[in-house]
Design a protein around this motif. Structure first.
Motif, PDB file in Angstrom:
ATOM      1  N   VAL A 179      -7.179  -1.196   7.628  1.00 50.61           N
ATOM      2  CA  VAL A 179      -8.310  -1.612   6.650  1.00 50.61           C
ATOM      3  C   VAL A 179      -9.148  -0.444   6.452  1.00 50.61           C
ATOM      4  O   VAL A 179      -9.933   0.059   5.402  1.00 50.61           O
ATOM      5  CB  VAL A 179      -8.952  -2.858   6.902  1.00 50.61           C
ATOM      6  CG1 VAL A 179     -10.171  -3.079   5.974  1.00 50.61           C
ATOM      7  CG2 VAL A 179      -8.039  -4.008   6.620  1.00 50.61           C
ATOM      8  N   VAL A 180      -9.579   0.145   7.485  1.00 53.76           N
ATOM      9  CA  VAL A 180     -10.858   1.049   7.475  1.00 53.76           C
ATOM     10  C   VAL A 180     -10.316   2.300   6.904  1.00 53.76           C
ATOM     11  O   VAL A 180     -11.295   2.883   6.005  1.00 53.76           O
ATOM     12  CB  VAL A 180     -11.090   1.353   9.129  1.00 53.76           C
ATOM     13  CG1 VAL A 180     -12.062   2.621   9.020  1.00 53.76           C
ATOM     14  CG2 VAL A 180     -11.969   0.232   9.761  1.00 53.76           C
ATOM     15  N   TRP A 181      -9.207   2.803   7.145  1.00 55.65           N
ATOM     16  CA  TRP A 181      -8.680   4.054   6.426  1.00 55.65           C
ATOM     17  C   TRP A 181      -8.466   3.842   4.810  1.00 55.65           C
ATOM     18  O   TRP A 181      -8.237   4.795   4.240  1.00 55.65           O
ATOM     19  CB  TRP A 181      -7.487   4.520   7.033  1.00 55.65           C
ATOM     20  CG  TRP A 181      -7.713   5.216   8.278  1.00 55.65           C
ATOM     21  CD1 TRP A 181      -7.005   4.607   9.803  1.00 55.65           C
ATOM     22  CD2 TRP A 181      -8.438   6.328   8.847  1.00 55.65           C
ATOM     23  NE1 TRP A 181      -7.778   5.331  10.484  1.00 55.65           N
ATOM     24  CE2 TRP A 181      -8.292   6.581  10.113  1.00 55.65           C
ATOM     25  CE3 TRP A 181      -9.011   7.362   8.000  1.00 55.65           C
ATOM     26  CZ2 TRP A 181      -8.954   7.395  10.580  1.00 55.65           C
ATOM     27  CZ3 TRP A 181      -9.291   8.521   8.560  1.00 55.65           C
ATOM     28  CH2 TRP A 181      -9.634   8.643  10.021  1.00 55.65           C
ATOM     29  N   GLN A 182      -8.404   2.493   4.375  1.00 55.99           N
ATOM     30  CA  GLN A 182      -8.505   2.506   3.125  1.00 55.99           C
ATOM     31  C   GLN A 182      -9.840   2.964   2.241  1.00 55.99           C
ATOM     32  O   GLN A 182      -9.835   3.552   1.278  1.00 55.99           O
ATOM     33  CB  GLN A 182      -8.474   1.132   2.399  1.00 55.99           C
ATOM     34  CG  GLN A 182      -7.173   0.454   2.985  1.00 55.99           C
ATOM     35  CD  GLN A 182      -5.900   1.122   2.713  1.00 55.99           C
ATOM     36  OE1 GLN A 182      -5.441   1.591   1.487  1.00 55.99           O
ATOM     37  NE2 GLN A 182      -4.996   1.246   3.649  1.00 55.99           N
ATOM     38  N   ILE A 183     -10.897   2.930   2.876  1.00 59.02           N
ATOM     39  CA  ILE A 183     -12.358   3.503   2.510  1.00 59.02           C
ATOM     40  C   ILE A 183     -12.178   5.197   2.520  1.00 59.02           C
ATOM     41  O   ILE A 183     -12.542   5.673   1.691  1.00 59.02           O
ATOM     42  CB  ILE A 183     -13.231   3.053   3.523  1.00 59.02           C
ATOM     43  CG1 ILE A 183     -13.488   1.805   3.551  1.00 59.02           C
ATOM     44  CG2 ILE A 183     -14.511   4.043   3.167  1.00 59.02           C
ATOM     45  CD1 ILE A 183     -14.528   1.184   4.718  1.00 59.02           C
ATOM     46  N   GLY A 184     -11.550   5.684   3.459  1.00 59.66           N
ATOM     47  CA  GLY A 184     -11.402   7.206   3.458  1.00 59.66           C
ATOM     48  C   GLY A 184     -10.343   7.529   2.259  1.00 59.66           C
ATOM     49  O   GLY A 184     -10.815   8.533   1.677  1.00 59.66           O
ATOM     50  N   CYS A 185      -9.300   6.924   2.033  1.00 59.78           N
ATOM     51  CA  CYS A 185      -8.538   7.144   0.998  1.00 59.78           C
ATOM     52  C   CYS A 185      -9.165   7.155  -0.407  1.00 59.78           C
ATOM     53  O   CYS A 185      -9.054   8.010  -1.300  1.00 59.78           O
ATOM     54  CB  CYS A 185      -7.178   6.181   0.735  1.00 59.78           C
ATOM     55  SG  CYS A 185      -6.299   6.486   2.244  1.00 59.78           S
ATOM     56  N   ALA A 233       0.843  -1.184  -0.070  1.00 57.11           N
ATOM     57  CA  ALA A 233      -0.143  -0.211  -0.081  1.00 57.11           C
ATOM     58  C   ALA A 233       1.060   1.205  -0.106  1.00 57.11           C
ATOM     59  O   ALA A 233       0.428   2.274  -0.501  1.00 57.11           O
ATOM     60  CB  ALA A 233      -0.762   0.120   1.199  1.00 57.11           C
ATOM     61  N   SER A 234       2.179   0.983   0.526  1.00 54.18           N
ATOM     62  CA  SER A 234       2.940   2.475   0.725  1.00 54.18           C
ATOM     63  C   SER A 234       3.323   3.046  -0.706  1.00 54.18           C
ATOM     64  O   SER A 234       3.421   3.986  -1.139  1.00 54.18           O
ATOM     65  CB  SER A 234       4.210   1.870   1.364  1.00 54.18           C
ATOM     66  OG  SER A 234       4.977   1.037   0.685  1.00 54.18           O
ATOM     67  N   SER A 235       3.360   1.984  -1.917  1.00 58.77           N
ATOM     68  CA  SER A 235       3.916   2.414  -3.105  1.00 58.77           C
ATOM     69  C   SER A 235       2.940   2.213  -4.258  1.00 58.77           C
ATOM     70  O   SER A 235       3.191   2.561  -5.369  1.00 58.77           O
ATOM     71  CB  SER A 235       5.277   1.675  -3.612  1.00 58.77           C
ATOM     72  OG  SER A 235       5.102   0.322  -3.390  1.00 58.77           O
ATOM     73  N   MET A 236       1.795   1.307  -3.963  1.00 55.38           N
ATOM     74  CA  MET A 236       0.825   0.904  -4.956  1.00 55.38           C
ATOM     75  C   MET A 236       0.251   2.176  -5.647  1.00 55.38           C
ATOM     76  O   MET A 236      -0.266   2.143  -6.785  1.00 55.38           O
ATOM     77  CB  MET A 236      -0.006   0.161  -4.417  1.00 55.38           C
ATOM     78  CG  MET A 236      -0.961  -0.679  -5.515  1.00 55.38           C
ATOM     79  SD  MET A 236      -1.920  -1.938  -4.563  1.00 55.38           S
ATOM     80  CE  MET A 236      -2.723  -2.454  -5.769  1.00 55.38           C
ATOM     81  N   LEU A 264      -8.608  -2.424   0.078  1.00 59.45           N
ATOM     82  CA  LEU A 264      -9.629  -2.861   1.146  1.00 59.45           C
ATOM     83  C   LEU A 264     -10.076  -3.855   1.326  1.00 59.45           C
ATOM     84  O   LEU A 264     -10.239  -4.864   2.208  1.00 59.45           O
ATOM     85  CB  LEU A 264     -10.917  -1.875   0.987  1.00 59.45           C
ATOM     86  CG  LEU A 264     -11.884  -2.116   1.808  1.00 59.45           C
ATOM     87  CD1 LEU A 264     -11.730  -1.621   3.387  1.00 59.45           C
ATOM     88  CD2 LEU A 264     -13.468  -1.009   1.364  1.00 59.45           C
ATOM     89  N   ILE A 265     -10.367  -4.716  -0.080  1.00 63.83           N
ATOM     90  CA  ILE A 265     -10.832  -6.041  -0.097  1.00 63.83           C
ATOM     91  C   ILE A 265      -9.743  -6.990   0.369  1.00 63.83           C
ATOM     92  O   ILE A 265      -9.958  -7.996   1.037  1.00 63.83           O
ATOM     93  CB  ILE A 265     -11.181  -6.094  -1.698  1.00 63.83           C
ATOM     94  CG1 ILE A 265     -12.316  -5.564  -2.145  1.00 63.83           C
ATOM     95  CG2 ILE A 265     -11.514  -7.640  -1.859  1.00 63.83           C
ATOM     96  CD1 ILE A 265     -12.502  -5.407  -3.565  1.00 63.83           C
ATOM     97  N   VAL A 266      -8.533  -6.895  -0.252  1.00 59.58           N
ATOM     98  CA  VAL A 266      -7.247  -7.889   0.185  1.00 59.58           C
ATOM     99  C   VAL A 266      -6.928  -7.700   1.665  1.00 59.58           C
ATOM    100  O   VAL A 266      -6.976  -8.790   2.190  1.00 59.58           O
ATOM    101  CB  VAL A 266      -6.258  -7.452  -0.908  1.00 59.58           C
ATOM    102  CG1 VAL A 266      -5.021  -8.654  -0.287  1.00 59.58           C
ATOM    103  CG2 VAL A 266      -6.562  -7.807  -1.872  1.00 59.58           C
TER     104      VAL A 266
END
Length: 516
Positions: A153-159, A91-94, A238-240
């Motif tokens: 995981v939750v903060w992926q929704i915010g992003c 997630a840091s570089s994707m 989020l899914i993974v």
């Protein structure tokens, strides 16, 4: 002859007893042949003594002790932790290859802000470990790891739903705090499960995620951003990430011995109706929970600033990590602008470095423990943490190679395959440098491996977050050739570091003990 191993210290709030690699050894005599030292790595666990009111393990073979788990169970636990340790660095570089579409959506043209939206994730890695590691040494690995994973995981929704770039930066920072849980606690789980002679292979497998994640991220992110848009990067994370977090809830059990015994003590006290029972790892009477928490939260900082060994290791690892992310800053522009690659294809340029990581993993995983045991046998059968470091010296010499190879081949616009291959030695050397440092840290502070690793993670993440911001300006001023050569010269300057630590590490470690 029975082992004369030490008994584990009953006080988890101090590290006064010798580490679990400082043990007495047997020698097996042979007829007409030299005596060959036999290296023993078994330690003695504190056992239950109800007459004295002490609750420990039922026996040395108690199946409840994590180091007595079946090997299949140990590797399964490590596999789950390693999986999460791959997703978080991913997630840091994707997100980085999708910066162009982000810039168009938000109308943002400031390259420093765009770069900061990527590196802010690592700034979360700086603060998170200092809190999560000591909490895991007080309340246990499982509950802290679970909470950190769900926070990530939750903060992926915010992003994914961010309305502007400022919100995205804040959300990625919080995601980084949660995402550092697996990176911070992985070293502690390895120390919990594996004796010293098995930690090389275990650490190699776990470390593949933090190194391969930033490499695989741009490959996946390039195609996702190009075909689906940058927001889908976060929906996929989020899914993974959510799936793996559920796996942690199902499969991960507590591995930290003091917490397991604390729960056993509470259960026995209730069953036997005794109020005098005390866990073998409990602190001395009169130490308040608040004091334990305060000491625990201070521990990573004490290790970072008052342990010369950890300070030296953190500095060197930070330099290597900063070089890695400075390396990353040039790859998209080089292959898009100079070689005409699309954003998706540009991600494939990281394969050269990724193959280097994989080859480095194979070499270090198969040689680290063998070299340790061979050096211990030569030293009369006594294990020392510094026996992990000869590999560091060897691989540090390879670290500068890629900067000169990749930098000048890209600068002169040589065929694209040449700079891609040139990244390979860096990936190989990074694994060779990273691994001895990680295992050495665990061996030096087995009781507080999570806090020691937190000190390393926080320092290297801080440098990895901020140093790349200077990359575009540096390469614009010096060019690809001399800019990468400067990084190569820095790597060369740090080659003697491993030699000095190998020679004087034990002296420094024993001269500056810490009461943790």
């Amino acid at each position: 002859m029975p082992d004369s191993s030490r008994t584990a210290s009953p006080d988890p709030a101090s590290d006064k007893s010798p580490p679990d690699h400082d043990i007495d050894l047997e020698k097996v005599p042979t007829t007409g042949e030299p005596v060959v030292p036999q290296v023993s790595t078994k330690i003695t666990f504190p056992e239950t003594d109800l007459d004295r009111g002490i609750v420990g393990w039922d026996s040395q073979d108690d199946p409840a002790h994590p180091q007595n788990f079946a090997m299949s169970r140990k590797w399964a636990l490590l596999a789950v932790v390693s999986s999460i340790s791959f997703i978080s660095p991913l997630a840091s570089s994707m997100f980085s290859p999708a910066l162009t579409s982000l810039s168009e959506d938000f109308g943002e043209t400031n390259q420093t802000i765009l770069s900061f939206s990527v590196s802010i994730f690592l700034l979360g890695y700086t603060f998170g470990p200092l809190l999560l590691a000591p909490l895991s040494e007080i309340y246990g690995r499982r509950i802290v790891l679970s909470g950190a994973n769900w926070f990530f995981v939750v903060w992926q929704i915010g992003c994914a739903l961010a309305p502007e770039i400022a919100s995205l930066i804040v959300f990625r920072f919080f995601a980084g705090i949660g995402g550092c849980g697996c990176l911070t606690l992985g070293a502690g789980v390895i120390a919990d499960l594996f004796p010293v002679d098995q930690r090389g292979l275990a650490t190699s497998i776990w470390s593949l995620g933090p190194l391969m994640g930033p490499v695989v991220g741009p490959i996946a992110g390039g195609f996702i951003g190009q075909s689906l848009g940058w927001r889908w990067v976060y929906w996929i994370l989020l899914i993974v990430g959510g799936t793996l977090a559920v796996g942690v809830e199902i499969f991960i059990k507590e591995t930290y011995a003091p917490v397991i015994i604390r729960r056993k003590t509470a259960k026995l006290a209730k069953e036997l109706g005794r109020t005098d029972l005390r866990g073998a790892y409990d602190p001395e009477e009169g130490v308040s929970p608040a004091k334990i928490l305060k000491q625990g939260l201070k521990r990573p900082l004490l290790l970072l600033f008052r342990s010369p060994i950890i300070s030296f290791l953190a500095t060197y690892m930070s330099i290597c990590y900063g070089l890695l992310y400075l390396f990353f800053t040039t790859i998209p522009s080089v292959f898009e602008q100079q070689y005409g690659f699309s954003p998706g294809i540009t991600g494939l340029a990281y394969i050269g470095m990724g193959l280097g990581f994989i080859l480095g993993l194979i070499i270090t995983a198969t040689t680290s423990d063998k070299i340790l045991m061979r050096l211990a046998a030569r030293a009369g059968g006594k294990l020392e943490p510094e026996m992990r470091l000869p590999l560091l010296v060897f691989w540090a010499c390879f670290l500068p190679v890629s900067f000169f190879w990749y930098g000048w081949s890209a600068d002169k616009k040589v065929h694209w395959i040449v700079p891609i291959i040139g990244m390979g030695p860096f990936g190989l050397a990074m694994m060779g440098v990273w691994m001895p440092i990680q295992i050495y840290t665990i061996d030096c502070y087995p009781a507080f491996a999570a806090s020691a690793n937190a000190a390393l993670t926080a320092s290297r993440s801080f440098v990895g977050a901020l140093l790349p911001l200077a990359g575009p300006k540096m390469f614009q001023t010096l060019g690809l050739g001399w800019g990468n050569s400067l990084l190569g010269f820095v790597a060369v300057a740090f080659v003697p570091f491993g030699m000095l630590l190998t020679k004087y590490g034990k002296t420094i470690r024993e001269k500056y003990p810490l009461n943790l």
